[in-house]
Design a protein around this motif. Structure first.
Motif, PDB file in Angstrom:
ATOM      1  N   LEU A  72       1.141   5.368   1.171  1.00  0.00           N
ATOM      2  CA  LEU A  72       0.405   6.554   1.628  1.00  0.00           C
ATOM      3  C   LEU A  72       1.355   7.558   2.256  1.00  0.00           C
ATOM      4  N   ASN A  73       0.972   8.808   2.160  1.00  0.00           N
ATOM      5  CA  ASN A  73       1.803   9.885   2.678  1.00  0.00           C
ATOM      6  C   ASN A  73       0.868  11.063   2.963  1.00  0.00           C
ATOM      7  N   ASN A  74       0.832  11.477   4.209  1.00  0.00           N
ATOM      8  CA  ASN A  74      -0.046  12.616   4.552  1.00  0.00           C
ATOM      9  C   ASN A  74       0.745  13.922   4.728  1.00  0.00           C
ATOM     10  N   LYS A  78       4.670   8.415   6.320  1.00  0.00           N
ATOM     11  CA  LYS A  78       4.416   7.511   5.201  1.00  0.00           C
ATOM     12  C   LYS A  78       4.046   6.133   5.742  1.00  0.00           C
ATOM     13  N   ALA A  79       3.282   5.390   4.971  1.00  0.00           N
ATOM     14  CA  ALA A  79       2.934   4.016   5.344  1.00  0.00           C
ATOM     15  C   ALA A  79       2.662   3.229   4.065  1.00  0.00           C
ATOM     16  N   ARG A  98      -1.081   9.147  -2.626  1.00  0.00           N
ATOM     17  CA  ARG A  98      -1.109   7.681  -2.724  1.00  0.00           C
ATOM     18  C   ARG A  98      -0.480   7.210  -4.026  1.00  0.00           C
ATOM     19  N   GLU A  99       0.194   6.085  -3.914  1.00  0.00           N
ATOM     20  CA  GLU A  99       0.722   5.378  -5.075  1.00  0.00           C
ATOM     21  C   GLU A  99       0.396   3.906  -4.874  1.00  0.00           C
ATOM     22  N   ILE A 100       0.080   3.223  -5.953  1.00  0.00           N
ATOM     23  CA  ILE A 100      -0.303   1.810  -5.865  1.00  0.00           C
ATOM     24  C   ILE A 100       0.594   1.026  -6.823  1.00  0.00           C
ATOM     25  N   ASP A 101       1.210  -0.054  -6.300  1.00  0.00           N
ATOM     26  CA  ASP A 101       2.074  -0.874  -7.159  1.00  0.00           C
ATOM     27  C   ASP A 101       2.044  -2.326  -6.668  1.00  0.00           C
ATOM     28  N   ASN A 102       2.927  -3.136  -7.231  1.00  0.00           N
ATOM     29  CA  ASN A 102       3.030  -4.552  -6.859  1.00  0.00           C
ATOM     30  C   ASN A 102       1.711  -5.296  -7.101  1.00  0.00           C
ATOM     31  N   PHE A 103       1.065  -4.986  -8.220  1.00  0.00           N
ATOM     32  CA  PHE A 103      -0.195  -5.649  -8.568  1.00  0.00           C
ATOM     33  C   PHE A 103       0.065  -7.118  -8.901  1.00  0.00           C
ATOM     34  N   GLU A 137       7.810  17.966   6.767  1.00  0.00           N
ATOM     35  CA  GLU A 137       8.926  17.202   7.324  1.00  0.00           C
ATOM     36  C   GLU A 137       9.387  16.069   6.427  1.00  0.00           C
ATOM     37  N   ILE A 138       8.632  15.848   5.346  1.00  0.00           N
ATOM     38  CA  ILE A 138       8.921  14.685   4.516  1.00  0.00           C
ATOM     39  C   ILE A 138       9.693  15.120   3.273  1.00  0.00           C
TER      40      ILE A 138
END
Ligand code: TYD
Length: 139
Positions: A72-74, A78-79, A98-103, A137-138
């Motif tokens: 996650l990144n707003n 990031k988290a 959002r990105e989703i991985d490591n399924f 800032e990111i």
């Protein structure tokens, strides 16, 4: 990531010798009406999903089976959150990249969305997303 923005929800669990049941009702266990449900399944282990933000849609992401990581990144912080419990949901407000991985093998990612599908509501360009956030800032 500010925890006030992204909340882990715990859904009710009814357990008996036949197994478990959990349930989610509109505006009760989650704070919006569900207009759309979709799910990711048969996802190859090295696959990355998401890679976008939503202008208006709120979502709740649930690992109904198996596990995966949600990055996650707003625009400020990031988290990464590992989801692996079918009775937990990650409540994402709008404007979160959002990105989703490591399924894991056989995992299913269930998403409860507050809006119907609208491709114009997606932000798929990361630099555009960063420009739209209050602070830049990111990387
Ligand atoms: P995409 O947003 O790339 O999936 P993910 O969020 O997992 O990366 O969507 C893949 C395709 O599916 C894309 O062509 C749009 C389509 N789609 C719909 O038609 N309706 C939906 O509700 C969703 C989530 C996707």
């Amino acid at each position: 990531m500010n925890i006030e923005e992204v909340t882990k929800l715990t859904f009710p669990i009814i357990n008996d010798k036949r197994g478990n049941i959990s349930f989610i009702e509109n505006s009760v266990q989650i704070p919006y009406d569900i207009k759309r449900v979709y799910y990711l399944y048969d996802v190859p282990a090295n696959s990355k999903r998401g890679g976008h933000a939503h202008r208006t849609t709120q979502q709740t992401i649930i690992a109904v089976s198996g596990s995966f990581d949600v990055h996650l990144n707003n625009g400020i912080k990031k988290a990464t959150i590992h989801l692996n419990r079918p009775y937990e949901g990650l409540l994402l407000p709008n404007m979160i990249w959002r990105e989703i991985d490591n399924f894991s093998s056989g995992s299913t990612c269930l998403v409860l969305a507050s809006e119907f599908y609208d491709k114009n509501e997606y932000i798929r360009d990361y630099s555009k997303f960063i420009e739209m956030t209050p602070r830049h800032e990111i990387d």
